[in-house]
Enzyme design. Structure first.
Site, PDB file in Angstrom:
ATOM      1  N   CYS A 287       0.964  -1.270   0.023  1.00 37.55           N
ATOM      2  CA  CYS A 287       0.214  -0.057  -0.124  1.00 37.55           C
ATOM      3  C   CYS A 287       0.950   1.121  -0.005  1.00 37.55           C
ATOM      4  CB  CYS A 287      -0.948  -0.075   1.344  1.00 37.55           C
ATOM      5  SG  CYS A 287      -2.292  -1.281   1.204  1.00 37.55           S
TER       6      CYS A 287
ATOM      7  N   HIS B 236      -3.170   7.547   1.837  1.00 36.55           N
ATOM      8  CA  HIS B 236      -3.709   6.468   1.435  1.00 36.55           C
ATOM      9  C   HIS B 236      -5.148   6.192   1.908  1.00 36.55           C
ATOM     10  CE1 HIS B 236      -3.792   2.302   0.630  1.00 36.55           C
ATOM     11  NE2 HIS B 236      -3.537   1.862   1.858  1.00 36.55           N
TER      12      HIS B 236
ATOM     13  N   ASN C 176      -9.922   0.446  -0.619  1.00 35.50           N
ATOM     14  CA  ASN C 176      -8.555   0.714  -0.244  1.00 35.50           C
ATOM     15  C   ASN C 176      -7.779  -0.089  -1.704  1.00 35.50           C
ATOM     16  OD1 ASN C 176      -5.853  -0.172   0.084  1.00 35.50           O
ATOM     17  ND2 ASN C 176      -6.036  -0.792   2.240  1.00 35.50           N
TER      18      ASN C 176
END
Ligand code: UT7
Length: 324
Positions: free
Chosen positions: A115, A251, A281
């Site tokens: 990520c 993020h 996500n």
């Protein structure tokens, strides 16, 4: 001190057509729209079509970033792709995107920081550009996490989606760039926490692709503190202050995490770019997707100071300050 900086020339994003809502998921696993929205802020996610690969998503995002920059693939000599879901174990998805863009020059490689991949990729491209090894880079975050989810595990399958985002970074003399450019970067990993978020397969271990496993509440506990510390380190390195930040482009893992980080750092809510409701996500794609959204709708303007950050598997985390 280098006489050169890396400047953002264009940003682009792409989300696959197919949408999976929280209500759709409630028909697949024991969950509800209320639980997902309240615990994460996510309302829907996009899922790549059969035969649509990470390289396809990345190529579209790259083309959009090039268009925004008024450039063509001929102007690019470096491609860095942040992905944890490459088309194949090898070759690098970057070389596939290079081919799909019709490029027969330059170099491309993939970078794996899950990520946090986009932040690591910006840092990597910035170093190449500032040292003069390349002139213009496509920095891409592209993922098809839908392919590594356990669709029977409600604690993970509701969280992730597919997408891609890209930025064109250009080497410029400081004289020309003025105050623009990548200002401060802070990267960290700590492998002691590798079992909190991982994929339970791989070429060397099981010879399978594996599925994503996460101890979500443990990752959550690490996230707010580690991201906040990283941001303070980037800000210090850049010789700036939190109040100088115009836009916080985090993020997009969980609305609760990004709100908590903003609160801890004293960043006003109206400076936070949140797209988590729209796509969940998307791992390495989430920061450039959010940046593309806020650029396209006119919020982020040339000259603004943008803070990006991420945390994920590794654990790996980091942040960067960019005057766009
Ligand atoms: O991008 C990589 C970084 N990753 C992240 O940043 C993710 C960080 N973690 C999170 O975002 C949150 O921890 C989650 C959203 C994953 C979970 O939220 P939480 O508030 O930490 O919940 P929890 O894991 O502590 O679970 C609470 C309850 C449990 O039930 P019991 O044990 O209290 O009865 C879970 O079984 O929620 C249950 N639960 C669900 N219920 C309905 C877990 N998933 C679901 C679900 N629907 N989808």
């Amino acid at each position: 001190m280098s006489e050169f900086v890396s400047v953002v020339r264009g940003v682009g994003g792409y989300l696959p057509e197919r949408v999976l809502s929280n209500d759709d998921l409630a028909k697949m696993v024991d969950t509800t729209d209320e639980w997902i929205a309240a615990r994460t802020g996510i309302r829907k996610r996009h899922i790549a079509a059969d035969g649509e690969f990470t390289s396809d998503l990345g190529t579209i995002a790259a083309k959009r970033a090039l268009e925004a920059a008024g450039l063509t693939p001929n102007d690019i000599d470096l491609i860095v792709v942040a992905t944890a879901t490459p088309d194949h174990t090898f070759p690098a998805t970057a070389t596939i995107i290079q081919q799909k863009l019709g490029m027969t020059h330059g170099a491309g490689f993939d970078l794996q920081a899950v990520c946090s991949g986009f932040v690591f990729a910006i840092a990597t491209a910035d170093n190449f550009l500032v040292r003069g090894q390349f002139e213009r880079a496509l920095v891409i975050g592209a993922e098809t996490f839908s392919r590594i989810l356990d669709w029977s595990d409600r604690s993970t399958c509701v969280l992730f989606g597919d997408g891609a985002g890209a930025v064109v970074l250009e080497r410029q003399e400081k004289k020309k760039a003025g105050d623009r450019g990548v200002k401060g970067i802070h990267l960290r990993t700590d492998g002691r926490y590798k079992d909190l978020l991982f994929v339970d397969g791989g070429p060397s271990t099981t010879q399978t692709v594996g599925k994503l496993r996460m101890v979500g509440n443990q990752v959550f506990k690490h996230a707010v503190g580690k991201i906040s510390e990283s941001v303070l380190a980037s800000v210090k390195q850049a010789g700036l202050e939190i109040k100088d930040i115009d836009w916080f482009v985090p993020h997009q893992a969980n609305q609760r995490i990004l709100s908590a980080v903003a609160e801890r750092l004293g960043l006003e809510e109206h400076k936070v770019v949140s797209t988590v409701a729209e796509h969940g996500n998307t791992s390495a794609a989430s920061v450039p997707l959010a940046l593309a959204a806020a650029t396209d709708d006119g919020r982020v303007k040339p000259g603004d100071l943008v803070l990006i950050e991420a945390i994920g598997g590794g654990l790996a985390w980091g942040s960067a300050l960019i005057r766009v």
